[in-house]
Design a protein around this motif. Structure first.
Motif, PDB file in Angstrom:
ATOM      1  N   PHE A 280      32.017  14.088  29.041  1.00 36.87           N
ATOM      2  CA  PHE A 280      30.944  13.393  29.773  1.00 36.87           C
ATOM      3  C   PHE A 280      30.176  12.467  28.842  1.00 36.87           C
ATOM      4  N   THR A 281      29.863  11.274  29.329  1.00 34.96           N
ATOM      5  CA  THR A 281      29.174  10.278  28.498  1.00 34.96           C
ATOM      6  C   THR A 281      27.832   9.842  29.078  1.00 34.96           C
ATOM      7  N   GLY A 282      27.367  10.530  30.113  1.00 35.99           N
ATOM      8  CA  GLY A 282      26.151  10.089  30.802  1.00 35.99           C
ATOM      9  C   GLY A 282      24.853  10.670  30.302  1.00 35.99           C
ATOM     10  N   GLY A 283      24.867  11.451  29.241  1.00 31.41           N
ATOM     11  CA  GLY A 283      23.620  11.969  28.677  1.00 31.41           C
ATOM     12  C   GLY A 283      23.146  13.267  29.295  1.00 31.41           C
ATOM     13  N   PHE A 284      22.420  13.171  30.462  1.00 23.77           N
ATOM     14  CA  PHE A 284      21.769  14.345  31.015  1.00 23.77           C
ATOM     15  C   PHE A 284      22.548  15.029  32.136  1.00 23.77           C
ATOM     16  N   GLY A 285      23.794  14.706  32.356  1.00 19.73           N
ATOM     17  CA  GLY A 285      24.556  15.307  33.438  1.00 19.73           C
ATOM     18  C   GLY A 285      24.978  16.732  33.133  1.00 19.73           C
ATOM     19  N   GLU A 286      25.472  17.382  34.147  1.00 21.79           N
ATOM     20  CA  GLU A 286      26.052  18.706  33.972  1.00 21.79           C
ATOM     21  C   GLU A 286      27.155  18.887  35.002  1.00 21.79           C
ATOM     22  N   PRO A 287      28.049  19.876  34.813  1.00 20.02           N
ATOM     23  CA  PRO A 287      29.171  20.037  35.729  1.00 20.02           C
ATOM     24  C   PRO A 287      28.698  20.327  37.149  1.00 20.02           C
ATOM     25  N   GLU A 288      29.454  19.836  38.136  1.00 17.01           N
ATOM     26  CA  GLU A 288      29.159  20.147  39.523  1.00 17.01           C
ATOM     27  C   GLU A 288      29.297  21.648  39.749  1.00 17.01           C
ATOM     28  N   CYS A 289      28.361  22.211  40.516  1.00 24.44           N
ATOM     29  CA  CYS A 289      28.334  23.663  40.727  1.00 24.44           C
ATOM     30  C   CYS A 289      28.205  23.980  42.206  1.00 24.44           C
ATOM     31  N   TRP A 290      29.008  24.942  42.659  1.00 26.21           N
ATOM     32  CA  TRP A 290      28.925  25.422  44.037  1.00 26.21           C
ATOM     33  C   TRP A 290      28.324  26.823  44.031  1.00 26.21           C
ATOM     34  N   LYS A 291      27.312  27.038  44.836  1.00 28.38           N
ATOM     35  CA  LYS A 291      26.746  28.381  44.987  1.00 28.38           C
ATOM     36  C   LYS A 291      27.466  29.088  46.128  1.00 28.38           C
ATOM     37  N   ILE A 292      28.111  30.203  45.794  1.00 26.17           N
ATOM     38  CA  ILE A 292      28.930  30.930  46.766  1.00 26.17           C
ATOM     39  C   ILE A 292      28.394  32.356  46.921  1.00 26.17           C
ATOM     40  N   GLU A 293      28.085  32.748  48.146  1.00 19.41           N
ATOM     41  CA  GLU A 293      27.735  34.130  48.419  1.00 19.41           C
ATOM     42  C   GLU A 293      29.044  34.892  48.660  1.00 19.41           C
ATOM     43  N   VAL A 294      29.428  35.703  47.693  1.00 20.91           N
ATOM     44  CA  VAL A 294      30.720  36.383  47.757  1.00 20.91           C
ATOM     45  C   VAL A 294      30.645  37.535  48.753  1.00 20.91           C
ATOM     46  N   PRO A 295      31.505  37.541  49.763  1.00 24.92           N
ATOM     47  CA  PRO A 295      31.491  38.657  50.719  1.00 24.92           C
ATOM     48  C   PRO A 295      32.003  39.938  50.065  1.00 24.92           C
ATOM     49  N   VAL A 296      31.318  41.027  50.323  1.00 24.56           N
ATOM     50  CA  VAL A 296      31.704  42.343  49.790  1.00 24.56           C
ATOM     51  C   VAL A 296      31.809  43.301  50.957  1.00 24.56           C
ATOM     52  N   TYR A 297      32.960  43.933  51.105  1.00 19.43           N
ATOM     53  CA  TYR A 297      33.198  44.845  52.214  1.00 19.43           C
ATOM     54  C   TYR A 297      33.420  46.267  51.693  1.00 19.43           C
ATOM     55  N   GLY A 298      33.110  47.232  52.523  1.00 18.36           N
ATOM     56  CA  GLY A 298      33.360  48.618  52.172  1.00 18.36           C
ATOM     57  C   GLY A 298      32.093  49.374  51.827  1.00 18.36           C
ATOM     58  N   GLU A 299      32.260  50.648  51.613  1.00 11.34           N
ATOM     59  CA  GLU A 299      31.134  51.555  51.358  1.00 11.34           C
ATOM     60  C   GLU A 299      31.224  52.128  49.960  1.00 11.34           C
ATOM     61  N   SER A 300      30.073  52.224  49.305  1.00  6.55           N
ATOM     62  CA  SER A 300      30.008  52.884  48.006  1.00  6.55           C
ATOM     63  C   SER A 300      29.929  54.384  48.230  1.00  6.55           C
ATOM     64  N   THR A 301      30.984  55.091  47.874  1.00  8.90           N
ATOM     65  CA  THR A 301      31.074  56.521  48.180  1.00  8.90           C
ATOM     66  C   THR A 301      30.454  57.418  47.114  1.00  8.90           C
ATOM     67  N   GLU A 302      30.003  56.826  46.008  1.00  4.24           N
ATOM     68  CA  GLU A 302      29.220  57.534  44.993  1.00  4.24           C
ATOM     69  C   GLU A 302      29.899  58.818  44.497  1.00  4.24           C
ATOM     70  N   HIS A 303      29.117  59.906  44.359  1.00 13.39           N
ATOM     71  CA  HIS A 303      29.638  61.162  43.807  1.00 13.39           C
ATOM     72  C   HIS A 303      30.770  61.727  44.656  1.00 13.39           C
ATOM     73  N   LYS A 304      30.605  61.657  45.959  1.00 13.71           N
ATOM     74  CA  LYS A 304      31.649  62.154  46.854  1.00 13.71           C
ATOM     75  C   LYS A 304      32.962  61.436  46.599  1.00 13.71           C
ATOM     76  N   GLY A 305      32.895  60.133  46.392  1.00 12.57           N
ATOM     77  CA  GLY A 305      34.103  59.352  46.161  1.00 12.57           C
ATOM     78  C   GLY A 305      34.808  59.732  44.879  1.00 12.57           C
ATOM     79  N   ILE A 306      34.047  60.020  43.816  1.00 11.43           N
ATOM     80  CA  ILE A 306      34.666  60.417  42.547  1.00 11.43           C
ATOM     81  C   ILE A 306      35.318  61.785  42.680  1.00 11.43           C
ATOM     82  N   ILE A 307      34.640  62.726  43.352  1.00  9.44           N
ATOM     83  CA  ILE A 307      35.240  64.055  43.543  1.00  9.44           C
ATOM     84  C   ILE A 307      36.508  63.947  44.387  1.00  9.44           C
ATOM     85  N   GLN A 308      36.477  63.122  45.433  1.00  6.52           N
ATOM     86  CA  GLN A 308      37.658  62.958  46.283  1.00  6.52           C
ATOM     87  C   GLN A 308      38.796  62.310  45.497  1.00  6.52           C
TER      88      GLN A 308
END
Length: 385
Positions: A280-308
């Motif tokens: 880049f030669t423009g001085g104050f620029g920066e890379p183009e950035c996309w803000k993405i809300e990443v979908p997360v599915y499923g349940e955190s099974t915690e202690h029960k999940g580790i025992i299972q």
């Protein structure tokens, strides 16, 4: 084997909750058949049960109980010793975190686990979280490129003085071996290493002992780390801040991942930052950035999940989500943080295990701390760490 018979040693906060899950038949293919605790008042909860044999003596428990595996939920120092006994008796082991207090005997425990051929798991229940699993998958897939920096502020582990007064072993060097690093934050230290795949090579840290509570161990920590690839990281934790923060950032050459408020955000660069920087030669620029809300599915099974998962590994050969041998990684990081703070200098990893053990013994032997109040109560399950 059609039914995995489990014994539980240690009927405190976590042991009690594990026993209840098994009694409620929440774990498919498993049942609790024996419990052990040196305090008769804890055993009285299960005396008279046709399903459970009760033991006050550890050796009798391991020699006489009808069980295929054991959940160890005792104070920290005893974890490796009891795991060694279990492996010598041909038992599968699920160990409450942390793996131990110092790496020297944890490495011995890991070797015994390997030689026994038994299924060894550790209660890193946060690994069941779909959010952190997604975070790890994105990093491993190279979505953010080479990691440049990690930063975790986890100060939402608030604990009142009454929590520390609930048992005589809590928050002492001789009884617990540490404070927030060894009791609450092991989950985040494990995830810090597990999700990124990085182990520090140098640590500089500052641990504040008894800053917010009448205790002799640390309740506030700030640690700076360096990684082999030149990346840096910061880890901050406390049990004395309200309201607390839980924010994890991982910055890389192709963007940044942020975990906060049960949400995963991906600030994705459309080109490599290093490439942009070079062209880049423009001085104050920066890379183009996309803000993405990443979908997360499923349940955190915690202690029960580790025992299972542990049960499924024993019965069906399922891969372990939290192999017990991996517990030494997080413990080595926390040991390095302590050692740096005590010596007031940076320490390198792999850690000098003998030096850490020596310095820990100095803390124990030099202690003049006396607890003013001890209530010896079982806390509500929400306050179990």
């Amino acid at each position: 084997m059609n039914l995995f018979k489990i014994g539980v040693i240690g009927i405190g906060n976590m042991g009690t909750s594990h026993i209840q899950r098994l009694l409620n038949k929440e774990i498919a293919g498993a049942a609790v058949t024996a419990v052990c605790d040196g305090r008769e008042e804890r055993l009285s909860l299960y005396r008279g049960s046709a399903e459970i044999d009760c033991f006050t003596d550890v050796d009798k428990f391991f020699n006489e109980a009808d069980m295929d595996g054991v959940i160890i939920a005792t104070p920290h120092y005893s974890h490796p010793e009891l795991a060694l006994k279990a492996f010598s008796k041909g038992l599968h082991v699920l160990l409450e975190k942390p793996a131990g207090v110092y790496t020297r005997n944890v490495l011995e425990m890991n070797e015994a686990a390997k030689e026994s051929g038994k299924v060894f798991s550790l209660m890193y229940n946060q690994r069941t979280s779909p959010l952190y699993q997604k975070l790890r998958a994105l990093i491993q897939a190279g979505e953010i490129g080479e990691i440049k920096r990690t930063n975790w502020i986890v100060t939402n582990w608030y604990r009142s003085q009454s929590y520390y007064d609930s048992s005589d072993w809590r928050a002492t060097w001789s009884g617990e071996g540490g404070g927030v690093l060894l009791n609450q934050a092991p989950h985040q230290i494990d995830l810090w290493q597990w999700t990124t795949g990085l182990m520090p090579v140098k640590v500089q840290a500052f641990c504040k002992e008894g800053k917010n509570h009448d205790i002799e161990v640390e309740d506030e920590v700030t640690a700076f780390v360096e990684y082999e690839n030149g990346a840096t990281g910061v880890f901050i934790t406390s049990t004395g801040e309200a309201p607390g923060t839980n924010r994890f950032e991982i910055a890389g050459d192709r963007g940044k991942l942020v975990v906060e408020n049960d949400q995963l955000l991906f600030y994705r660069l459309t080109q490599s930052e290093r490439e942009f920087n070079a062209t880049f030669t423009g001085g104050f620029g920066e890379p183009e950035c996309w803000k993405i809300e990443v979908p997360v599915y499923g349940e955190s099974t915690e202690h029960k999940g580790i025992i299972q998962n542990w049960t499924d590994a024993v019965l069906n050969g399922a891969p372990l989500l939290s192999p017990g041998e991996e517990g030494v990684k997080g413990l080595e990081i926390s040991n390095a943080i302590y050692l740096s703070s005590w010596m007031k200098e940076a320490v390198t990893l792999p850690l000098d295990a003998d030096l850490y053990y020596e310095k820990l013994q100095e803390k124990i032997q030099g202690s003049t701390f006396t607890k003013k109040t001890v209530k010896n109560v079982i806390l509500d399950v929400q306050g179990t760490h």
